[in-house]
Design a protein around this motif. Sequence first.
Motif, PDB file in Angstrom:
ATOM      1  N   ASN A  41       0.779  -1.014  -0.201  1.00 43.27           N
ATOM      2  CA  ASN A  41      -0.008  -0.066   0.305  1.00 43.27           C
ATOM      3  C   ASN A  41       0.724   0.948  -0.217  1.00 43.27           C
ATOM      4  OD1 ASN A  41      -2.241   1.238  -0.258  1.00 43.27           O
ATOM      5  ND2 ASN A  41      -2.769   1.129   2.072  1.00 43.27           N
ATOM      6  N   ALA A  42       1.682   1.636  -0.915  1.00 43.77           N
ATOM      7  CA  ALA A  42       2.953   2.243  -0.836  1.00 43.77           C
ATOM      8  C   ALA A  42       2.899   2.860  -2.396  1.00 43.77           C
ATOM      9  CB  ALA A  42       4.383   1.242  -0.175  1.00 43.77           C
ATOM     10  N   ARG A  43       3.298   4.052  -2.688  1.00 41.57           N
ATOM     11  CA  ARG A  43       3.584   4.124  -4.123  1.00 41.57           C
ATOM     12  C   ARG A  43       5.050   3.860  -4.397  1.00 41.57           C
ATOM     13  NH1 ARG A  43       2.580   8.963  -0.926  1.00 41.57           N
ATOM     14  NH2 ARG A  43       4.861   9.613  -1.018  1.00 41.57           N
ATOM     15  N   PRO A  44       4.952   3.774  -5.763  1.00 40.27           N
ATOM     16  CA  PRO A  44       5.910   2.995  -6.328  1.00 40.27           C
ATOM     17  C   PRO A  44       7.363   4.275  -5.968  1.00 40.27           C
ATOM     18  CG  PRO A  44       4.390   2.612  -8.097  1.00 40.27           C
ATOM     19  CD  PRO A  44       4.095   3.943  -7.047  1.00 40.27           C
ATOM     20  N   GLU A  45       6.975   5.236  -5.738  1.00 39.43           N
ATOM     21  CA  GLU A  45       8.944   6.189  -5.736  1.00 39.43           C
ATOM     22  C   GLU A  45       9.077   5.574  -4.452  1.00 39.43           C
ATOM     23  OE1 GLU A  45       5.345   8.553  -5.361  1.00 39.43           O
ATOM     24  OE2 GLU A  45       5.319   7.412  -6.820  1.00 39.43           O
ATOM     25  N   MET A  46       8.142   5.172  -4.119  1.00 35.82           N
ATOM     26  CA  MET A  46       8.469   5.333  -1.859  1.00 35.82           C
ATOM     27  C   MET A  46       9.422   3.740  -1.934  1.00 35.82           C
ATOM     28  SD  MET A  46       5.159   6.443   0.134  1.00 35.82           S
ATOM     29  CE  MET A  46       5.561   5.740   1.585  1.00 35.82           C
ATOM     30  N   LEU A  47       8.695   3.203  -2.708  1.00 32.76           N
ATOM     31  CA  LEU A  47       9.960   1.705  -2.920  1.00 32.76           C
ATOM     32  C   LEU A  47      10.918   2.103  -3.274  1.00 32.76           C
ATOM     33  CD1 LEU A  47       6.986  -0.746  -2.967  1.00 32.76           C
ATOM     34  CD2 LEU A  47       7.984  -0.680  -1.459  1.00 32.76           C
ATOM     35  N   VAL A  48      11.230   2.394  -4.610  1.00 31.63           N
ATOM     36  CA  VAL A  48      11.617   2.844  -5.144  1.00 31.63           C
ATOM     37  C   VAL A  48      13.660   3.373  -4.742  1.00 31.63           C
ATOM     38  CG1 VAL A  48      13.007   4.062  -7.162  1.00 31.63           C
ATOM     39  CG2 VAL A  48      10.703   2.438  -7.775  1.00 31.63           C
ATOM     40  N   ASN A  49      13.199   4.413  -3.535  1.00 27.30           N
ATOM     41  CA  ASN A  49      14.317   5.421  -3.624  1.00 27.30           C
ATOM     42  C   ASN A  49      14.493   4.586  -1.921  1.00 27.30           C
ATOM     43  OD1 ASN A  49      13.384   7.389  -5.068  1.00 27.30           O
ATOM     44  ND2 ASN A  49      11.959   8.228  -3.590  1.00 27.30           N
ATOM     45  N   ASN A  50      14.002   3.509  -1.489  1.00 24.43           N
ATOM     46  CA  ASN A  50      14.452   2.220   0.029  1.00 24.43           C
ATOM     47  C   ASN A  50      14.860   1.618  -0.480  1.00 24.43           C
ATOM     48  OD1 ASN A  50      13.987   1.228   2.037  1.00 24.43           O
ATOM     49  ND2 ASN A  50      12.229   0.760   2.047  1.00 24.43           N
ATOM     50  N   PRO A  51      16.692   1.885   0.342  1.00 28.08           N
ATOM     51  CA  PRO A  51      17.883   1.147  -0.168  1.00 28.08           C
ATOM     52  C   PRO A  51      17.444   0.026   0.053  1.00 28.08           C
ATOM     53  CG  PRO A  51      18.134   3.137   1.558  1.00 28.08           C
ATOM     54  CD  PRO A  51      16.838   3.047   0.883  1.00 28.08           C
ATOM     55  N   THR A  52      17.069   0.055   1.212  1.00 26.63           N
ATOM     56  CA  THR A  52      16.613  -2.071   1.950  1.00 26.63           C
ATOM     57  C   THR A  52      15.646  -2.636   0.645  1.00 26.63           C
ATOM     58  OG1 THR A  52      16.372  -0.801   4.316  1.00 26.63           O
ATOM     59  CG2 THR A  52      16.006  -3.408   3.654  1.00 26.63           C
ATOM     60  N   LEU A  53      15.106  -2.131  -0.576  1.00 29.30           N
ATOM     61  CA  LEU A  53      14.397  -3.060  -0.779  1.00 29.30           C
ATOM     62  C   LEU A  53      15.210  -3.132  -1.980  1.00 29.30           C
ATOM     63  CD1 LEU A  53      11.305  -3.573  -1.964  1.00 29.30           C
ATOM     64  CD2 LEU A  53      11.667  -0.924  -3.091  1.00 29.30           C
ATOM     65  N   TYR A  54      16.445  -2.682  -2.486  1.00 30.59           N
ATOM     66  CA  TYR A  54      17.048  -2.914  -3.715  1.00 30.59           C
ATOM     67  C   TYR A  54      17.977  -3.872  -3.457  1.00 30.59           C
ATOM     68  CZ  TYR A  54      15.745   0.439  -7.384  1.00 30.59           C
ATOM     69  OH  TYR A  54      15.536   0.929  -8.062  1.00 30.59           O
ATOM     70  N   LYS A  55      18.662  -4.123  -2.104  1.00 32.13           N
ATOM     71  CA  LYS A  55      19.083  -4.729  -1.899  1.00 32.13           C
ATOM     72  C   LYS A  55      19.182  -6.414  -1.278  1.00 32.13           C
ATOM     73  CE  LYS A  55      22.701  -2.209   0.453  1.00 32.13           C
ATOM     74  NZ  LYS A  55      23.654  -1.768   1.421  1.00 32.13           N
ATOM     75  N   THR A  56      17.140  -6.031  -1.118  1.00 33.54           N
ATOM     76  CA  THR A  56      16.513  -7.770  -0.979  1.00 33.54           C
ATOM     77  C   THR A  56      15.379  -8.233  -1.719  1.00 33.54           C
ATOM     78  OG1 THR A  56      14.691  -6.062   0.721  1.00 33.54           O
ATOM     79  CG2 THR A  56      16.338  -6.916   1.596  1.00 33.54           C
ATOM     80  N   ILE A  57      14.567  -7.838  -2.022  1.00 33.40           N
ATOM     81  CA  ILE A  57      13.657  -7.581  -3.017  1.00 33.40           C
ATOM     82  C   ILE A  57      13.972  -6.834  -4.256  1.00 33.40           C
ATOM     83  CG2 ILE A  57      10.618  -7.196  -2.836  1.00 33.40           C
ATOM     84  CD1 ILE A  57      10.713  -6.444  -0.787  1.00 33.40           C
ATOM     85  N   VAL A  58      14.047  -6.757  -4.835  1.00 29.46           N
ATOM     86  CA  VAL A  58      14.618  -5.916  -5.953  1.00 29.46           C
ATOM     87  C   VAL A  58      14.859  -7.295  -7.417  1.00 29.46           C
ATOM     88  CG1 VAL A  58      15.988  -4.730  -7.937  1.00 29.46           C
ATOM     89  CG2 VAL A  58      13.948  -4.095  -6.504  1.00 29.46           C
ATOM     90  N   PRO A  59      16.048  -7.385  -6.128  1.00 28.18           N
ATOM     91  CA  PRO A  59      16.807  -8.884  -6.702  1.00 28.18           C
ATOM     92  C   PRO A  59      16.397 -10.298  -7.325  1.00 28.18           C
ATOM     93  CG  PRO A  59      18.458  -7.776  -5.370  1.00 28.18           C
ATOM     94  CD  PRO A  59      17.049  -7.655  -6.006  1.00 28.18           C
ATOM     95  N   LYS A  60      15.287 -10.528  -6.403  1.00 30.17           N
ATOM     96  CA  LYS A  60      14.319 -11.755  -5.820  1.00 30.17           C
ATOM     97  C   LYS A  60      13.672 -11.263  -6.961  1.00 30.17           C
ATOM     98  CE  LYS A  60      15.310 -12.798  -1.467  1.00 30.17           C
ATOM     99  NZ  LYS A  60      15.451 -12.118  -0.447  1.00 30.17           N
ATOM    100  N   LEU A  61      12.841 -10.281  -7.277  1.00 25.77           N
ATOM    101  CA  LEU A  61      12.114  -9.670  -8.726  1.00 25.77           C
ATOM    102  C   LEU A  61      12.558  -9.910  -9.607  1.00 25.77           C
ATOM    103  CD1 LEU A  61      10.184  -6.778  -7.402  1.00 25.77           C
ATOM    104  CD2 LEU A  61       9.499  -9.345  -6.900  1.00 25.77           C
TER     105      LEU A  61
END
Length: 107
Positions: A41-61
Amino acid sequence: MPGKFSDFLRKDTYTMGILMGIVVPALFFGILFGTLCLIVNARPEMLVNNPTLYKTIVPKLILISMIPSLFILRHYLLNLKYDKTGRGLIISTFVLGLVFVIVQFSL
């Protein structure tokens, strides 16, 4: 007009394989990322600017988004016997794997 898209997909060329190997995982990644945005329930730019997301979720996706390419690869190689299209899919899947490695180990 019916059957034109299926005729377009029945080409045995490297370009067709590379094109499908890029478009299908990109669409699947977008669907997965959009679903993640809806779940969190977040805006995409909130997720993109989150460094933890890039380290954990984006590589898995990225890794999960390669799965549909493997099913398409199997269909083109075994059922249709289109070797050039299959080789193009393998090339693009390999490049996507390199993108995964770069994203995973550079952050």
